[in-house]
Design an enzyme around this catalytic site. Structure first.
Site, PDB file in Angstrom:
ATOM      1  N   SER A 237       0.846  -1.192   0.000  1.00  0.00           N
ATOM      2  CA  SER A 237       0.000   0.000   0.000  1.00  0.00           C
ATOM      3  C   SER A 237       0.883   1.244   0.000  1.00  0.00           C
ATOM      4  O   SER A 237       2.115   1.150   0.004  1.00  0.00           O
ATOM      5  CB  SER A 237      -0.915   0.016   1.237  1.00  0.00           C
ATOM      6  OG  SER A 237      -0.130   0.098   2.426  1.00  0.00           O
ATOM      7  N   LYS A 238       0.258   2.416   0.045  1.00  0.00           N
ATOM      8  CA  LYS A 238       1.036   3.654   0.008  1.00  0.00           C
ATOM      9  C   LYS A 238       1.991   3.763   1.187  1.00  0.00           C
ATOM     10  O   LYS A 238       3.082   4.294   1.061  1.00  0.00           O
ATOM     11  CB  LYS A 238       0.089   4.865  -0.012  1.00  0.00           C
ATOM     12  CG  LYS A 238      -0.621   5.053  -1.340  1.00  0.00           C
ATOM     13  CD  LYS A 238      -1.450   6.322  -1.340  1.00  0.00           C
ATOM     14  CE  LYS A 238      -2.118   6.533  -2.698  1.00  0.00           C
ATOM     15  NZ  LYS A 238      -2.940   7.760  -2.715  1.00  0.00           N
ATOM     16  N   ARG A 239       1.570   3.245   2.336  1.00  0.00           N
ATOM     17  CA  ARG A 239       2.445   3.360   3.505  1.00  0.00           C
ATOM     18  C   ARG A 239       3.689   2.492   3.368  1.00  0.00           C
ATOM     19  O   ARG A 239       4.684   2.695   4.063  1.00  0.00           O
ATOM     20  CB  ARG A 239       1.679   2.994   4.778  1.00  0.00           C
ATOM     21  CG  ARG A 239       1.259   1.535   4.877  1.00  0.00           C
ATOM     22  CD  ARG A 239       0.392   1.317   6.106  1.00  0.00           C
ATOM     23  NE  ARG A 239      -0.096  -0.049   6.191  1.00  0.00           N
ATOM     24  CZ  ARG A 239       0.562  -1.035   6.774  1.00  0.00           C
ATOM     25  NH1 ARG A 239       1.741  -0.807   7.331  1.00  0.00           N
ATOM     26  NH2 ARG A 239       0.059  -2.259   6.834  1.00  0.00           N
ATOM     27  N   HIS A 240       3.653   1.503   2.457  1.00  0.00           N
ATOM     28  CA  HIS A 240       4.825   0.662   2.213  1.00  0.00           C
ATOM     29  C   HIS A 240       5.722   1.218   1.113  1.00  0.00           C
ATOM     30  O   HIS A 240       6.845   0.770   0.931  1.00  0.00           O
ATOM     31  CB  HIS A 240       4.392  -0.754   1.791  1.00  0.00           C
ATOM     32  CG  HIS A 240       3.639  -1.505   2.827  1.00  0.00           C
ATOM     33  ND1 HIS A 240       2.302  -1.820   2.697  1.00  0.00           N
ATOM     34  CD2 HIS A 240       4.008  -2.002   4.031  1.00  0.00           C
ATOM     35  CE1 HIS A 240       1.897  -2.489   3.761  1.00  0.00           C
ATOM     36  NE2 HIS A 240       2.910  -2.610   4.588  1.00  0.00           N
ATOM     37  N   GLY A 241       5.208   2.152   0.344  1.00  0.00           N
ATOM     38  CA  GLY A 241       5.983   2.669  -0.784  1.00  0.00           C
ATOM     39  C   GLY A 241       5.311   2.460  -2.122  1.00  0.00           C
ATOM     40  O   GLY A 241       5.922   2.686  -3.167  1.00  0.00           O
TER      41      GLY A 241
END
Length: 471
Positions: A242-246
């Site tokens: 997801s976005k929080r992972h990159g």
């Protein structure tokens, strides 16, 4: 000739997963002297945007994944899909279905309530001896494919090996929606057939689509491409990326100061390997790449490893190229790079100490704009003895030859004459001139800053330092 393709939907940016798929497809074609085709699958008219399309094309260009043909657009090929659909209809391989959306939704709801797999029940499928109802008014029918009811479909995946699916598990696929727009499975088969795609390399979320597509290839008399389904990328915690992972736009990585070759190198290692090699050029990757070494298991995205790899590429990067990347970033900050040290030379001094182009620009910024030190930090790092030595150093620097060796000698001589350690001069001097205690070698740093600018900054900083230390 081997022909591969990348076929993104312009409903969002080009993200890490899509970029890796594009890289693998591109590399496979290049490895075998083939061609790489770019296709934009824009049939989702509600979600497709020009901005997303532009971001995809710019992302591909930034990565250097150039295409040999395309981009092709599905919405410009509607007549072709319609022609094939009419052929299938005439051959009795497809039929019109007049079930409304509400009717299908109710059917699926009832199936779920009974614990059954939601699927179309073939109510409008023509069969010998079966009487179909009169088509209702006001319903735009969809065109469905007559999926084989018996037997099984098997294909040999380059990554996953043989896969078999019972045809009874599949319902009758919609080929054309009520508005005449093709569905994904129909459009992709016709496109790959027309464009001569020999190898379909894509994410393994498409494995379930493959048996349906094989049925369509067989129905239109087309040769099957070779399929290779690449496992998905997970976050560092094993959750869906997801976005929080990159999982952000590829262009965001450019904005964040990553080099394209570093990102490509990292993506290549996500799910593929060549022994213990961690860092390699794109040319080496193409020469080494094969499907046999694509992992069967999902990969985990590690932002720290990507940053480390980017750091290695920055150290080796051409200084003039880095100057070209840093200059527009400084200009956006209102910094005039024409008055100050040569930017390319400055890159050679600074690039060993940073991980991204953003950090490189921040470090370079200090050579063009004088930053006042934090009062608490200067007070902690400097005392009256050190300040007196720095004031005297100003006279030394005004008369010494301006090269690194001479500057270094002046610093050491001043520290010795005042009976203090070199750090008691060097650290507060850095703070006064650059606003930070962390710079490369002070003699080289001052040399690049220039004699006139060094003395100007020192004369500006001394009264401020006096005020801070007198409190």
């Amino acid at each position: 000739m081997i022909r591969t393709r990348f076929a993104p939907s312009p409903t969002g940016y080009l993200h890490i997963g899509g970029a890796r798929t594009a890289l693998f497809s591109w590399a496979y074609a290049k490895k075998h002297g083939g061609q790489f085709v770019l296709r934009i699958e824009d049939t989702d008219q509600e979600r497709s945007t020009i901005e997303s399309e532009r971001a995809i094309l710019e992302g591909m260009s930034w990565l250097g994944l150039t295409w040999d043909e395309g981009p092709f657009y599905q919405m410009k090929r509607l007549d072709r899909y319609k022609a094939v659909a009419e052929q299938l209809l005439a051959e009795g391989k497809a039929y019109w279905c007049y079930a409304s959306k509400e009717e299908i939704d109710l059917l699926r709801e009832q199936q779920r309530a009974r614990g059954e797999k939601p699927r179309y029940d073939g109510r409008w499928r023509p069969e010998p001896g079966k009487t179909l109802p009169t088509p209702p008014a006001g319903i735009a029918p969809v065109l469905r494919f007559k999926t084989p009811l018996e037997g099984a479909t098997t294909f040999d995946d380059l990554v996953k090996g043989p896969i078999t699916v019972a045809n009874s598990e599949l319902d009758d696929l919609v080929l054309l929606r009520g508005d005449g727009i093709p569905t994904y499975n129909f459009g992709v088969v016709i496109d790959d057939w027309d464009m001569g795609i020999t190898h379909v390399i894509r994410g393994d979320d498409h494995v379930n689509n493959t048996p349906r597509q094989i049925h369509l290839y067989q129905a239109i008399g087309a040769a099957l491409p070779v399929f290779a389904h690449v496992p998905m990328i997970l976050g560092h915690d094993g959750e869906r990326l997801s976005k929080r992972h990159g999982a952000v736009s590829v262009l965001q990585y450019e904005e964040d100061g990553f080099l394209p070759e570093a990102l490509l190198n990292y993506l290549a290692r996500l799910g593929w390997g060549h022994g213990d090699d961690e860092k390699f050029s794109l040319e080496q990757f193409v020469a080494w790449f094969d499907s046999a070494h694509i992992s069967h298991a999902p990969s985990r995205f590690n932002a720290e490893k990507l940053t480390w790899l980017n750091q290695q590429y920055l150290k080796e990067a051409d200084n003039a190229r880095l100057a070209g990347l840093v200059r527009p970033r400084l200009m956006r900050l209102g910094v005039n790079c024409d008055h100050g040290p040569d930017l390319a030379t400055l890159m050679g001094l600074l690039k060993e100490r940073v991980s991204t182009v953003v950090e490189l620009a921040d470090a370079a910024h200090l050579f063009f704009v004088q930053i006042e030190p934090a009062a608490d930090e200067l007070r902690a790092k400097c005392d009256a003895t050190g300040l007196a030595a720095i004031r005297a150093l100003g006279d030394d620097l005004a008369t010494c030859a301006w090269n690194s060796d001479a500057i270094n000698a002046a610093l050491k001589a001043r520290a010795k004459e005042n009976g203090i350690k070199l750090g008691q001069i060097g650290i507060p001097l850095r703070l006064m001139l650059f606003g930070t205690a962390q710079t490369p070698s002070l003699d080289t740093t001052l040399f690049l800053l220039g004699q006139a600018e060094t003395l100007r900054r020192l004369n500006t900083a001394l009264p401020h330092a006096d005020a801070i230390l007198s409190v």
